[in-house]
Design a protein around this motif. Structure first.
Motif, mmCIF file in Angstrom:
data_model
loop_
_atom_site.group_PDB
_atom_site.id
_atom_site.type_symbol
_atom_site.label_atom_id
_atom_site.label_comp_id
_atom_site.label_asym_id
_atom_site.label_seq_id
_atom_site.Cartn_x
_atom_site.Cartn_y
_atom_site.Cartn_z
ATOM 1 N N SER A 93 41.001 42.886 30.776
ATOM 2 C CA SER A 93 40.509 41.711 31.489
ATOM 3 C C SER A 93 40.899 41.765 32.961
ATOM 4 O O SER A 93 42.011 42.148 33.306
ATOM 5 C CB SER A 93 41.090 40.451 30.848
ATOM 6 N N ASP A 94 39.973 41.345 33.818
ATOM 7 C CA ASP A 94 40.251 41.255 35.252
ATOM 8 C C ASP A 94 40.702 39.852 35.645
ATOM 9 O O ASP A 94 41.108 39.640 36.781
ATOM 10 C CB ASP A 94 38.994 41.602 36.059
ATOM 11 N N ASP A 95 40.632 38.909 34.709
ATOM 12 C CA ASP A 95 40.987 37.516 34.983
ATOM 13 C C ASP A 95 42.512 37.360 34.997
ATOM 14 O O ASP A 95 43.172 37.467 33.966
ATOM 15 C CB ASP A 95 40.366 36.631 33.897
ATOM 16 N N LEU A 96 43.082 37.110 36.178
ATOM 17 C CA LEU A 96 44.538 37.016 36.321
ATOM 18 C C LEU A 96 45.137 35.874 35.506
ATOM 19 O O LEU A 96 46.229 36.009 34.955
ATOM 20 C CB LEU A 96 44.930 36.866 37.793
ATOM 21 N N GLU B 184 46.173 45.849 41.880
ATOM 22 C CA GLU B 184 46.314 45.771 40.420
ATOM 23 C C GLU B 184 47.663 46.346 39.966
ATOM 24 O O GLU B 184 48.341 45.764 39.127
ATOM 25 C CB GLU B 184 45.166 46.522 39.750
ATOM 26 N N PHE C 62 45.973 44.360 30.407
ATOM 27 C CA PHE C 62 45.521 44.284 31.794
ATOM 28 C C PHE C 62 44.199 45.012 31.988
ATOM 29 O O PHE C 62 43.350 44.570 32.750
ATOM 30 C CB PHE C 62 46.585 44.850 32.734
ATOM 31 N N ARG C 63 44.024 46.126 31.294
ATOM 32 C CA ARG C 63 42.763 46.875 31.403
ATOM 33 C C ARG C 63 41.608 46.115 30.753
ATOM 34 O O ARG C 63 40.461 46.273 31.148
ATOM 35 C CB ARG C 63 42.900 48.249 30.763
ATOM 36 N N GLN D 69 45.241 37.063 31.929
ATOM 37 C CA GLN D 69 46.328 38.042 31.795
ATOM 38 C C GLN D 69 47.678 37.337 31.735
ATOM 39 O O GLN D 69 48.523 37.676 30.909
ATOM 40 C CB GLN D 69 46.320 39.021 32.971
#
Length: 178
Positions: A96-99, A136, A93-94, A102
């Motif tokens: 990548s910010d792309d949901l 988040e 999760f740390r 993830q």
């Protein structure tokens, strides 16, 4: 055979998991993220080896590699211990910010865990929320809880650790039905 050990931070999951693994398997591989303790805990015997898989390697790739290199006739004598699934997922999760990415990585990881040939013991954390979680944190807690439910559904054995005390959840006869 999938075994899940869950509980809160510092509840004794690793100590219990290693002791339990020593009772059911002659040899093992301890996969550690290396971020929860500066030293790998004492392994049950010389037949156990530790792999620090937290430095850039992805758990999915490590599990597939072990699975490919395994002798299926001897797989039942060895156990692979994943410590901890929560730390690996948090690292993902740390990264990548792309949901969507993830979600995809989480599904690949879950598929690798569920397709593993042999004994697999997964240590994970129970997700507890804070009073005012960030978006988040909320997404991560929900995703982790979802993975824990999937592991529970496929586990032959599941233990909850509370203050060093292990409760056999599958033996208690409690079931959640949709």
């Amino acid at each position: 055979m999938l075994i899940t050990v869950t509980g809160g931070i510092g509840s004794g999951k690793t100590r219990f998991a290693l002791g339990y693994a020593a009772r059911i398997s002659r040899e093992g591989i301890y996969l550690s993220t290396g971020d929860h303790d500066p030293v790998i805990p004492e392994l049950p015997s010389a037949h156990y080896r530790a792999i620090q898989a937290g430095n850039g390697q992805h758990l999915t790739e490590v599990l597939h590699q072990i699975n490919r290199e395994s002798n299926l006739f001897l797989a039942d004598q060895r156990i692979v211990i994943v410590d901890s699934l929560t730390a690996w997922m948090a690292a993902g999760f740390r990264a990548s910010d792309d949901l969507d990415q993830q979600r995809s990585e989480t599904q690949l990881l879950l598929d690798a865990l569920l397709s593993y040939q042999g004994k697999l013991l997964v240590i994970t954390n129970e997700m507890h929320g804070s009073l005012y979680p960030s978006e988040e944190e909320r997404i991560f807690a929900a995703r982790m809880a979802s993975v824990n439910r999937a592991l529970q559904a496929h586990s032959e054995q599941m233990y909850l650790l509370i203050s060093g005390l292990a409760v056999d959840l599958k033996d208690r006869g409690l079931r959640y039905e949709d």
